[in-house]
Design a protein around this motif. Structure first.
Motif, PDB file in Angstrom:
ATOM      1  N   GLY A  40       0.795  -1.220   0.000  1.00  0.00           N
ATOM      2  CA  GLY A  40       0.000   0.000   0.000  1.00  0.00           C
ATOM      3  C   GLY A  40       0.832   1.277   0.000  1.00  0.00           C
ATOM      4  N   GLN A  41       0.222   2.342  -0.497  1.00  0.00           N
ATOM      5  CA  GLN A  41       0.895   3.627  -0.638  1.00  0.00           C
ATOM      6  C   GLN A  41       1.409   4.183   0.689  1.00  0.00           C
ATOM      7  OE1 GLN A  41      -1.268   6.518  -2.906  1.00  0.00           O
ATOM      8  NE2 GLN A  41       0.130   8.176  -2.385  1.00  0.00           N
ATOM      9  N   GLY A  42       0.619   4.087   1.742  1.00  0.00           N
ATOM     10  CA  GLY A  42       1.041   4.614   3.045  1.00  0.00           C
ATOM     11  C   GLY A  42       2.289   3.911   3.558  1.00  0.00           C
ATOM     12  N   ARG A  43       2.310   2.613   3.421  1.00  0.00           N
ATOM     13  CA  ARG A  43       3.483   1.841   3.868  1.00  0.00           C
ATOM     14  C   ARG A  43       4.708   2.163   3.010  1.00  0.00           C
ATOM     15  NH1 ARG A  43       3.997  -2.467   7.300  1.00  0.00           N
ATOM     16  NH2 ARG A  43       5.895  -3.690   7.031  1.00  0.00           N
ATOM     17  N   VAL A  44       4.501   2.278   1.699  1.00  0.00           N
ATOM     18  CA  VAL A  44       5.613   2.641   0.809  1.00  0.00           C
ATOM     19  C   VAL A  44       6.208   3.974   1.248  1.00  0.00           C
ATOM     20  CG1 VAL A  44       6.238   3.316  -1.546  1.00  0.00           C
ATOM     21  CG2 VAL A  44       4.766   1.337  -1.172  1.00  0.00           C
ATOM     22  N   GLN A  45       5.339   4.940   1.498  1.00  0.00           N
ATOM     23  CA  GLN A  45       5.793   6.271   1.918  1.00  0.00           C
ATOM     24  C   GLN A  45       6.611   6.200   3.212  1.00  0.00           C
ATOM     25  OE1 GLN A  45       6.563   9.336   0.724  1.00  0.00           O
ATOM     26  NE2 GLN A  45       4.456   9.594   0.073  1.00  0.00           N
ATOM     27  N   LYS A  46       6.138   5.423   4.174  1.00  0.00           N
ATOM     28  CA  LYS A  46       6.855   5.283   5.448  1.00  0.00           C
ATOM     29  C   LYS A  46       8.214   4.616   5.255  1.00  0.00           C
ATOM     30  CE  LYS A  46       2.727   5.047   8.304  1.00  0.00           C
ATOM     31  NZ  LYS A  46       1.859   4.194   9.105  1.00  0.00           N
ATOM     32  N   ILE A  47       8.260   3.592   4.417  1.00  0.00           N
ATOM     33  CA  ILE A  47       9.522   2.885   4.170  1.00  0.00           C
ATOM     34  C   ILE A  47      10.521   3.810   3.482  1.00  0.00           C
ATOM     35  CG2 ILE A  47      10.598   1.002   2.859  1.00  0.00           C
ATOM     36  CD1 ILE A  47       7.864  -0.523   3.346  1.00  0.00           C
ATOM     37  N   LEU A  48      10.068   4.541   2.471  1.00  0.00           N
ATOM     38  CA  LEU A  48      10.974   5.459   1.768  1.00  0.00           C
ATOM     39  C   LEU A  48      11.448   6.587   2.687  1.00  0.00           C
ATOM     40  CD1 LEU A  48       9.272   5.623  -1.744  1.00  0.00           C
ATOM     41  CD2 LEU A  48      11.288   4.291  -1.064  1.00  0.00           C
ATOM     42  N   ASN A  49      10.555   7.082   3.544  1.00  0.00           N
ATOM     43  CA  ASN A  49      10.959   8.111   4.516  1.00  0.00           C
ATOM     44  C   ASN A  49      12.039   7.582   5.458  1.00  0.00           C
ATOM     45  OD1 ASN A  49       9.235  10.083   3.519  1.00  0.00           O
ATOM     46  ND2 ASN A  49       7.612   9.633   4.985  1.00  0.00           N
ATOM     47  N   GLU A  50      11.859   6.348   5.915  1.00  0.00           N
ATOM     48  CA  GLU A  50      12.840   5.742   6.820  1.00  0.00           C
ATOM     49  C   GLU A  50      14.165   5.496   6.087  1.00  0.00           C
ATOM     50  OE1 GLU A  50      14.187   4.113  10.552  1.00  0.00           O
ATOM     51  OE2 GLU A  50      12.783   5.648   9.897  1.00  0.00           O
ATOM     52  N   MET A  51      14.095   5.058   4.848  1.00  0.00           N
ATOM     53  CA  MET A  51      15.315   4.855   4.062  1.00  0.00           C
ATOM     54  C   MET A  51      16.070   6.172   3.872  1.00  0.00           C
ATOM     55  SD  MET A  51      14.148   2.040   1.210  1.00  0.00           S
ATOM     56  CE  MET A  51      15.813   1.816   0.545  1.00  0.00           C
ATOM     57  N   GLU A  52      15.314   7.242   3.696  1.00  0.00           N
ATOM     58  CA  GLU A  52      15.941   8.567   3.566  1.00  0.00           C
ATOM     59  C   GLU A  52      16.583   8.977   4.890  1.00  0.00           C
ATOM     60  OE1 GLU A  52      14.793  12.947   1.858  1.00  0.00           O
ATOM     61  OE2 GLU A  52      13.242  11.889   3.004  1.00  0.00           O
ATOM     62  N   ARG A  53      15.866   8.778   5.981  1.00  0.00           N
ATOM     63  CA  ARG A  53      16.394   9.135   7.305  1.00  0.00           C
ATOM     64  C   ARG A  53      17.689   8.382   7.605  1.00  0.00           C
ATOM     65  NH1 ARG A  53      16.775   7.694  12.418  1.00  0.00           N
ATOM     66  NH2 ARG A  53      15.856   5.634  12.165  1.00  0.00           N
ATOM     67  N   LEU A  54      17.752   7.123   7.163  1.00  0.00           N
ATOM     68  CA  LEU A  54      18.934   6.298   7.412  1.00  0.00           C
ATOM     69  C   LEU A  54      20.061   6.531   6.401  1.00  0.00           C
ATOM     70  CD1 LEU A  54      17.048   3.002   8.312  1.00  0.00           C
ATOM     71  CD2 LEU A  54      18.323   4.484   9.894  1.00  0.00           C
ATOM     72  N   GLY A  55      19.795   7.349   5.397  1.00  0.00           N
ATOM     73  CA  GLY A  55      20.845   7.721   4.442  1.00  0.00           C
ATOM     74  C   GLY A  55      21.056   6.751   3.289  1.00  0.00           C
ATOM     75  N   TYR A  56      20.080   5.904   3.006  1.00  0.00           N
ATOM     76  CA  TYR A  56      20.202   4.956   1.895  1.00  0.00           C
ATOM     77  C   TYR A  56      19.721   5.547   0.570  1.00  0.00           C
ATOM     78  CZ  TYR A  56      20.444   1.555   5.719  1.00  0.00           C
ATOM     79  OH  TYR A  56      20.766   0.865   6.866  1.00  0.00           O
ATOM     80  N   VAL A  57      18.813   6.503   0.646  1.00  0.00           N
ATOM     81  CA  VAL A  57      18.237   7.099  -0.562  1.00  0.00           C
ATOM     82  C   VAL A  57      18.208   8.623  -0.440  1.00  0.00           C
ATOM     83  CG1 VAL A  57      16.736   5.107  -1.014  1.00  0.00           C
ATOM     84  CG2 VAL A  57      15.825   7.046   0.254  1.00  0.00           C
ATOM     85  N   GLU A  58      18.062   9.247  -1.601  1.00  0.00           N
ATOM     86  CA  GLU A  58      17.774  10.678  -1.656  1.00  0.00           C
ATOM     87  C   GLU A  58      16.425  10.813  -2.326  1.00  0.00           C
ATOM     88  OE1 GLU A  58      20.857  12.961  -3.514  1.00  0.00           O
ATOM     89  OE2 GLU A  58      22.366  12.253  -2.102  1.00  0.00           O
ATOM     90  N   ARG A  59      15.632  11.754  -1.807  1.00  0.00           N
ATOM     91  CA  ARG A  59      14.285  11.936  -2.352  1.00  0.00           C
ATOM     92  C   ARG A  59      14.111  13.350  -2.859  1.00  0.00           C
ATOM     93  NH1 ARG A  59       9.750   9.605   1.192  1.00  0.00           N
ATOM     94  NH2 ARG A  59       8.792   9.407  -0.838  1.00  0.00           N
ATOM     95  N   GLU A  60      13.498  13.428  -3.999  1.00  0.00           N
ATOM     96  CA  GLU A  60      13.131  14.709  -4.586  1.00  0.00           C
ATOM     97  C   GLU A  60      11.617  14.783  -4.501  1.00  0.00           C
ATOM     98  OE1 GLU A  60      13.064  16.370  -9.030  1.00  0.00           O
ATOM     99  OE2 GLU A  60      15.044  15.717  -8.352  1.00  0.00           O
ATOM    100  N   LYS A  61      11.129  15.560  -3.557  1.00  0.00           N
ATOM    101  CA  LYS A  61       9.690  15.588  -3.280  1.00  0.00           C
ATOM    102  C   LYS A  61       9.027  16.692  -4.110  1.00  0.00           C
ATOM    103  CE  LYS A  61      10.513  13.663   1.223  1.00  0.00           C
ATOM    104  NZ  LYS A  61      10.578  13.854   2.646  1.00  0.00           N
ATOM    105  N   ARG A  62       8.206  16.232  -5.086  1.00  0.00           N
ATOM    106  CA  ARG A  62       7.479  17.150  -5.961  1.00  0.00           C
ATOM    107  C   ARG A  62       6.065  16.640  -6.185  1.00  0.00           C
ATOM    108  NH1 ARG A  62      10.608  17.803 -11.269  1.00  0.00           N
ATOM    109  NH2 ARG A  62      10.608  15.551 -11.072  1.00  0.00           N
TER     110      ARG A  62
END
Length: 92
Positions: A40-62
């Motif tokens: 689900g979208q909500g879970r995806v968003q939480k996982i990507l946010n956590e990955m960003e917080r941990l420094g595994y990904v960079e996100r461009e929020k648009r």
């Protein structure tokens, strides 16, 4: 706090590691009728946010055009191997 290394969460990690140079959008991971392992979208968003917080990904929020790029593949794999257990993931 969500664990990115939990069973269902690793669907995202596995997809990203298969194509580490891709710019990912949330729709790439969302549940679809023809895809067995979508989430689900909500879970995806939480996982990507956590990955960003941990420094595994960079996100461009648009908004709908937001993108996520895997930037620290080696560290992600190292950290994942520290918590991975074959006990929970049998060989078929």
């Amino acid at each position: 706090m969500i664990s990115i290394f939990a069973d269902k969460s690793t669907v995202i990690l596995r997809k990203m590691l298969k194509d580490p140079k891709k710019s990912w959008v949330i729709q790439d991971f969302i549940k679809a009728k023809d895809k067995e392992y979508g989430i689900g979208q909500g879970r995806v968003q939480k996982i990507l946010n956590e990955m960003e917080r941990l420094g595994y990904v960079e996100r461009e929020k648009r908004g709908a055009k937001s993108k996520t790029i895997l930037t620290n593949t080696e560290r992600l794999i190292e950290d994942w191997t520290k918590v991975y257990s074959f006990e929970y993931n049998g060989v078929h």
